[in-house]
Design an enzyme around this catalytic site. Sequence first.
Site, short mmCIF file in Angstrom:
data_model
loop_
_atom_site.label_atom_id
_atom_site.label_comp_id
_atom_site.label_asym_id
_atom_site.label_seq_id
_atom_site.Cartn_x
_atom_site.Cartn_y
_atom_site.Cartn_z
N TYR A 101 27.90 -11.79 10.04
CA TYR A 101 27.86 -11.98 9.25
C TYR A 101 26.97 -13.65 8.86
CZ TYR A 101 30.50 -13.45 4.58
OH TYR A 101 30.39 -13.70 3.30
N GLY B 141 35.65 -8.71 -7.30
CA GLY B 141 35.92 -9.99 -6.09
C GLY B 141 34.93 -11.00 -6.93
N1 CAA Z 1 39.47 -19.61 16.80
C1 CAA Z 1 39.22 -19.22 17.88
N2 CAA Z 1 40.01 -18.28 18.34
C2 CAA Z 1 40.27 -17.14 17.55
C3 CAA Z 1 39.77 -17.51 16.59
C4 CAA Z 1 39.64 -18.85 16.18
N3 CAA Z 1 39.04 -18.86 14.44
N4 CAA Z 1 40.97 -16.16 15.57
C5 CAA Z 1 40.49 -15.45 16.89
N5 CAA Z 1 41.03 -16.00 17.67
C6 CAA Z 1 41.18 -15.87 18.69
C7 CAA Z 1 42.65 -15.67 19.00
O1 CAA Z 1 43.49 -16.85 18.97
C8 CAA Z 1 42.82 -14.53 20.06
O2 CAA Z 1 43.33 -14.70 21.29
P1 CAA Z 1 43.88 -14.74 22.69
O3 CAA Z 1 43.67 -12.70 23.10
O4 CAA Z 1 44.14 -15.77 23.71
O5 CAA Z 1 45.57 -14.22 21.84
C9 CAA Z 1 41.30 -13.83 19.88
O6 CAA Z 1 40.61 -14.55 19.38
C10 CAA Z 1 41.60 -12.68 18.51
O7 CAA Z 1 41.67 -11.60 20.12
P2 CAA Z 1 41.87 -9.93 19.16
O8 CAA Z 1 40.93 -9.45 21.18
O9 CAA Z 1 43.00 -9.67 18.77
O10 CAA Z 1 40.93 -9.67 18.69
P3 CAA Z 1 41.10 -8.96 18.18
O11 CAA Z 1 39.76 -8.21 17.71
O12 CAA Z 1 41.79 -8.41 16.82
O13 CAA Z 1 39.79 -9.16 15.97
C11 CAA Z 1 39.71 -10.78 14.78
C12 CAA Z 1 40.31 -9.79 15.27
C13 CAA Z 1 39.06 -9.98 13.61
C14 CAA Z 1 39.52 -12.33 15.26
C15 CAA Z 1 40.68 -11.32 13.20
O14 CAA Z 1 41.86 -12.47 13.72
C16 CAA Z 1 40.00 -12.20 11.90
O15 CAA Z 1 39.86 -11.21 11.11
N6 CAA Z 1 39.60 -13.39 11.81
C17 CAA Z 1 39.22 -14.38 10.85
C18 CAA Z 1 37.95 -14.19 10.55
C19 CAA Z 1 37.17 -14.71 10.07
O16 CAA Z 1 37.49 -16.17 9.28
N7 CAA Z 1 36.46 -13.79 9.19
C20 CAA Z 1 36.22 -14.07 7.88
C21 CAA Z 1 36.07 -13.08 6.49
S1 CAA Z 1 36.43 -14.39 4.73
C22 CAA Z 1 34.24 -13.69 4.78
O17 CAA Z 1 33.68 -13.88 5.37
C23 CAA Z 1 34.54 -14.29 3.23
C24 CAA Z 1 33.18 -15.89 3.93
O18 CAA Z 1 31.93 -15.76 3.51
C25 CAA Z 1 34.11 -17.38 3.80
#
Ligand code: CAA
Length: 240
Positions: free
Chosen positions: A147, A13
Amino acid sequence: MARTALVTGGSRGIGAAISKALKAEGHNVAATYAGNDGAAAKFTEETGIKTYKWNVGSYEESKAGIARVEEDLGPIDIVVANAGITRDAPFHKMSPEQWQEVIDTNLTGVFNTIHPIWPGMRERGFGRIVVISSINGQKGQFAQVNYAATKAGDLGIVKSLAQEGAAKGITANAVCPGYIATEMVMAVPEKVRESIIGMIPAGRLGEPEEIARCVTFLSSDDAGFINGSTISANGGQFFV
Ligand code: CAA
């Protein structure tokens, strides 16, 4: 001037791009990795950069590993604390284990990496420390209470070390990458990732090499008056 550099999480990475860029600057580079032996062996074969395996979350392993690197390559002048993991979950679903794993690697791991090297830098009157934080340490992120806390904490480490090291010729700075095209970002569900890209004014993910160029600059002899600063490289997604 050729120096010795250590890059944690340096075989994949963003870390791999940093290791390669520092080598291209003429430095002797050691890259650490935590578990993926295959990727590390391939990286060494392709780049000639030596890899060392230890868990940055363990002080004892870090201290012993750093001693091995210094035996092989000489005193470390440049440290890039890059190793990091995600254990994303909405807060109501986040387990204490998910919290602790991320704290151990991304926050305590930075302490463990710099602390054994710090006395030597003080004695020699030179050091360059670069910590890879994140846009999400600056702005917070849904599902990243763990994080974001560590990456914000990393900025506190850098700002404090900058004050302690300045009189000894040591600088400490942070780079806050935005969303970069690495395995970590590719692990985010595609729909979520697409919506994130929609929030980046540049309209694309960053490249690991774009972060590596920030690091080579901050770790150069020429960057001696830049201390305690944060470079944001995020395509315009967030301004402090
Ligand atoms: N803002 C607001 N709402 C959000 C959202 C956001 N960014 N992301 C997800 N949601 C909401 C969804 O719409 C869903 O809502 P509903 O229940 O009303 O449908 C809910 O949150 C998700 O609930 P789930 O029970 O489905 O969630 P889950 O337990 O399956 O988790 C998750 C899913 C882990 C949140 C997944 O969506 C995810 O990975 N999101 C990305 C998080 C992210 O950006 N991580 C960064 C990684 S990269 C990094 O970290 C490198 C860096 O330094 C930049």
